[in-house]
Design a protein around this motif. Structure first.
Motif, short mmCIF file in Angstrom:
data_model
loop_
_atom_site.label_atom_id
_atom_site.label_comp_id
_atom_site.label_asym_id
_atom_site.label_seq_id
_atom_site.Cartn_x
_atom_site.Cartn_y
_atom_site.Cartn_z
N PHE A 80 -3.34 -2.70 -2.55
CA PHE A 80 -4.39 -1.80 -2.03
C PHE A 80 -4.35 -0.46 -2.76
N ILE A 81 -3.14 0.07 -2.99
CA ILE A 81 -3.03 1.35 -3.70
C ILE A 81 -3.57 1.22 -5.11
N SER A 82 -3.30 0.08 -5.74
CA SER A 82 -3.83 -0.16 -7.09
C SER A 82 -5.34 -0.10 -7.08
N ALA A 83 -5.96 -0.77 -6.10
CA ALA A 83 -7.42 -0.72 -5.98
C ALA A 83 -7.90 0.71 -5.75
N PHE A 84 -7.14 1.47 -4.97
CA PHE A 84 -7.51 2.86 -4.67
C PHE A 84 -7.68 3.68 -5.95
N TRP A 85 -6.67 3.62 -6.84
CA TRP A 85 -6.71 4.47 -8.03
C TRP A 85 -7.73 3.97 -9.05
N ILE A 86 -7.79 2.67 -9.24
CA ILE A 86 -8.75 2.13 -10.21
C ILE A 86 -10.18 2.44 -9.78
N LEU A 87 -10.46 2.27 -8.50
CA LEU A 87 -11.81 2.52 -8.01
C LEU A 87 -12.13 4.01 -7.99
#
Length: 472
Positions: free
Chosen positions: A141-148
């Motif tokens: 989820f954190i990965s999606a947070f930064w990429i998005l």
């Protein structure tokens, strides 16, 4: 061979190809990591062996998906230096730190605990292993947070100043990270990941139920998947509507392409269901419309005015037909997901969730729909942003590296060949794992044995051992 092509077009095509492959894997692994955490939590809470068996079943698939996502992501990121060096130079002060935050706070968390998740069931204890599974789920989820956040800043850039050298220099990191479109895009994408996973799990369960309705593992999987779709599909439609309203506020030209509006509509715009956008002629041909419905959806008033492409300089038009049809594919699949949710809810109420063949066939057919929908959504978002990389500020044609078309074309061709061989083999093996029967209960073979009892190849046995072996 590629001399007649434009280098920028080939660079865009290469990035589109690689990112489409990459996006398939995170859109599945984000939801699957959370599903694994739920399965292990239910096993610890209830003690039912079916949850542990399903955890091990999907853990093998998650490991392969995670690995292919990492590899495809690394290859994609190299293109910022090879094909898009000007963009990297100008937007690097903003995009670079956001990408670094993703690696430091998310990828290390996922990769670090993935080893414990895969190999530690019998070594670190149940509680600590569950913590590792939760850490992997949170990491995705954190990965999606930064990429998005990085992608959303490119769509709605805020919090920066432009230096004398033409670079985007951070001024307010809070405004950069939480830019105007980011909350909507994050919610919409995460819901899409959960729906994608639920559709795959439901499709696999439906396939096994069509072969063996008494399969306990398939019944549990199907019930959980249909429950998730029933809850998330309506929420996703609402989130998509809110995201569309945000896009209308900040990127109205993209909405014009999505809606197929070439003309200005001062007294209410129609909802174009189908048609053929003729960009050269600047008109919608063979249009099937609902009068004033677009104004009702976008402005919540029948007679609300909406502008069309006739009020926009042609050099700022995106490829309209691609955006128009990609948006309809996404919305159409969303409606089918809602129909599947309603169908499964009816079956649950009528106590026919596990023996309604038509429902199982529908769920099986919808198994890949999430992947198609997320790719269609990505195409809508990214192609609709054209002709800019940083919306309204940096054009795509000014972002590319000074490369000759043959150099870009040769690398594109190499990517196509390698990706179809390597990732084709990976997807084939994932499908083979999905074809194995999950937990059968007391009537089936001993837990942990169906793979070998079925005479599957040694490679599958290796994958089984990677997933943790038999229950401790």
């Amino acid at each position: 061979m590629f001399e007649s092509f434009d280098a920028v077009f080939l660079a865009r095509l290469q990035f589109a190809f690689t990112v489409s492959f990459h996006f398939i894997f995170p859109s599945f692994s984000i939801g699957l990591a959370s599903y694994l955490a739920v399965l292990e939590g239910l096993w610890l809470w209830t003690g039912r062996s079916v949850y542990l068996d399903l955890f091990k079943y999907w853990l093998k698939i998650f490991a392969l998906t995670f690995g292919m996502g990492v590899v495809s992501g690394i290859v994609m990121s190299y293109q910022f230096g090879t094909n898009w060096s000007v963009f990297s130079d100008k937007a690097g002060p903003v995009i670079g730190p956001l990408m670094a935050y993703e690696v430091l706070t998310a990828f290390f968390l996922e990769a670090g605990f993935l080893g414990v998740m895969l190999f530690g069931m019998n070594r670190v204890g149940k509680s600590l292993h569950f913590v590792a599974t939760l850490a992997v789920a949170v990491g995705t989820f954190i990965s999606a947070f930064w990429i998005l956040s990085a992608n959303s800043w490119m769509q709605t850039p805020t919090g920066h100043v432009i230096s004398a050298a033409g670079q985007f220099v951070p001024e307010d990191w809070w405004a950069i990270i939480f830019n105007p479109s980011f909350p909507y895009r994050l919610v919409h994408t995460v819901f899409a990941a959960y729906l994608t996973t639920a559709l795959v799990v439901g499709g696999v369960a439906a396939w096994h139920l069509l072969r063996e309705r008494g399969n306990e593992g398939a019944r549990v999987m199907f019930s959980m998947a249909m429950g998730m779709i029933t809850v998330v599909a309506p929420l996703q439609i609402f989130a998509g509507d809110q995201h569309g309203l945000n896009t209308l506020e900040h990127q109205p030209v993209k909405v014009m392409a999505m809606e197929g509006h070439f003309k200005n509509y001062p007294d209410g715009a129609p909802l174009v269901l189908f048609g053929w956008p003729d960009q050269a002629a600047g008109e919608m041909k063979y249009s099937v419309e609902i009068p004033k419905a677009s104004s009702l959806i976008l402005k919540h008033a029948w007679d609300a005015p909406l502008e069309g492409f006739e009020s926009v300089d042609r050099k700022d038009w995106p490829p309209i037909a691609i955006v128009f049809w990609a948006f309809r594919i996404m919305v159409g699949l969303g409606m089918l997901m809602l129909a599947l949710a309603a169908f499964s809810l009816l079956a649950r109420v009528r106590k026919r969730l596990y023996d309604w063949t038509l429902l199982h066939r529908f769920a099986l057919a919808m198994g890949p729909a999430g992947f198609v929908a997320v790719i269609a959504g990505w195409v809508t978002t990214e192609v609709g942003r054209q002709p800019f990389t940083v919306y309204g500020l940096l054009r795509t044609v000014d972002s590319a590296s000074p490369l000759a078309a043959p150099a870009v074309g040769a690398s594109l061709l190499a990517f196509i060949v390698v990706y179809f061989i390597v990732f084709g083999a990976g997807v084939y093996y994932i499908l083979k794992l999905m074809s194995h029967s999950p937990h059968r209960g007391e009537e089936g073979p001993e837990r942990g044995q169906p793979v070998r009892a079925a005479g599957i190849t040694p490679a599958s046995a290796v994958a089984e051992s990677v997933a943790g072996g038999k229950e401790a």
